[in-house]
Design an enzyme around this catalytic site. Structure first.
Site: not given
Length: 286
Positions: A21, A62, A89, A140, A154, A158, A189
């Site tokens: 993305l 980073d 992102n 997100s 994960y 988020k 992706t």
């Protein structure tokens, strides 16, 4: 609503810009004539540099290194003179049941997905506040709508990103700075191919098999360029929303989860209300 033909080019700062993305966002911004600072852990010179020349600045970054983030933002502002749109992102994904995560694996999810976005937001805010303008976009995930088996950590990272961003939106609004949270569904992706996994516990073998069966049934992901087109509409809006859902699947799921939560809250309303009864403070001076 901004019209690209009538306005001067804007400058973007995009993290995780080298692929997925992030690359789609970078390409879309450049193709409309804007300037982009493309930051990523590893930047490889490619066709974008040749086609867009000095409108593209690539920086190795980073995002978990706070000092490096400050340096990158300073370099970007010195190079282009200003920042208008900041897209957080960069992100990672680690699959595994909650019980299976080591401390290092759990912390890594938050280091990138939460703290990386936090460091970038903190670094750009003084510049955006001074200008009285700007738009921070936090990428997100559908995973922030709820916790799901094997993506719980994960989701947690988020959820944390969104909680931080909601507060940031209210704090930044006083200075003319906008904040939006984008919740994408599935896109083609390399997030899935680059993700890591915990060491599987035999206790969850049955659940894992069921999840694999569901995934094998398939979900059809979309092309990243569609997400990029939506992002352009978001940042062009005079009144961008705090949250933007990307994709029919995530849109429908958001409403389904919200309805189920409201039904549960309503079903337990009496218990909820009975748990509150204000009384005067005790133990103080009379």
């Amino acid at each position: 609503m901004r019209t690209p033909a009538s306005d001067s080019p804007r400058t973007w700062f995009i993290t995780g810009a080298s692929r997925g993305l992030g690359r789609a966002f970078t390409t879309a911004a450049l193709e409309r004539g804007d300037q982009v600072v493309a930051a990523a852990r590893s930047i490889v010179p490619d066709d974008l540099t040749g086609r867009h020349g000095d409108r593209l600045l690539t920086l190795p970054l980073d995002v978990t290194d706070r000092a490096a983030v400050v340096t990158a933002v300073t370099t970007a502002i010195e190079h282009f003179g200003r920042l208008d749109i900041v897209v957080n992102n960069a992100g990672t994904m680690s699959l595994g049941m909650i019980e299976e995560f080591t401390e290092a694996e759990a912390r890594n999810q938050f280091e990138v997905n939460l703290f990386g976005a936090l460091w970038v937001s903190q670094a750009v805010l003084p510049h955006l506040r001074a200008r009285g303008a700007g738009h921070i976009v936090q990428i997100s995930s559908i995973a922030a709508l709820g916790g799901f088996p094997s993506t719980g950590m994960y989701s947690a990272s988020k959820f944390a990103l969104e909680g931080m961003s909601e507060a940031l939106a209210m704090e930044a609004a006083a200075f003319g700075v906008k904040v939006s949270i984008v919740q994408p569904g599935g896109y083609w992706t390399d997030l899935y191919t680059s993700m890591t996994s915990t060491s599987p516990s035999e206790a969850y073998a049955t659940l894992r098999s069921e999840l694999e069966r569901q995934w094998a049934a398939g979900s059809i992901d979309s092309e990243p360029r569609l997400a990029a087109a939506a992002l352009l509409k978001l940042v062009d809006s005079d009144d961008p929303p705090l949250r933007l859902l990307l994709g029919s699947m995530v849109y429908d799921l958001a409403f389904d989860i919200s309805r189920r939560r409201m039904e549960t809250w309503a079903g337990w309303e009496q218990v909820s209300r009975a748990a509150e009864h204000a009384v005067p403070a005790t133990g103080g001076a009379h």
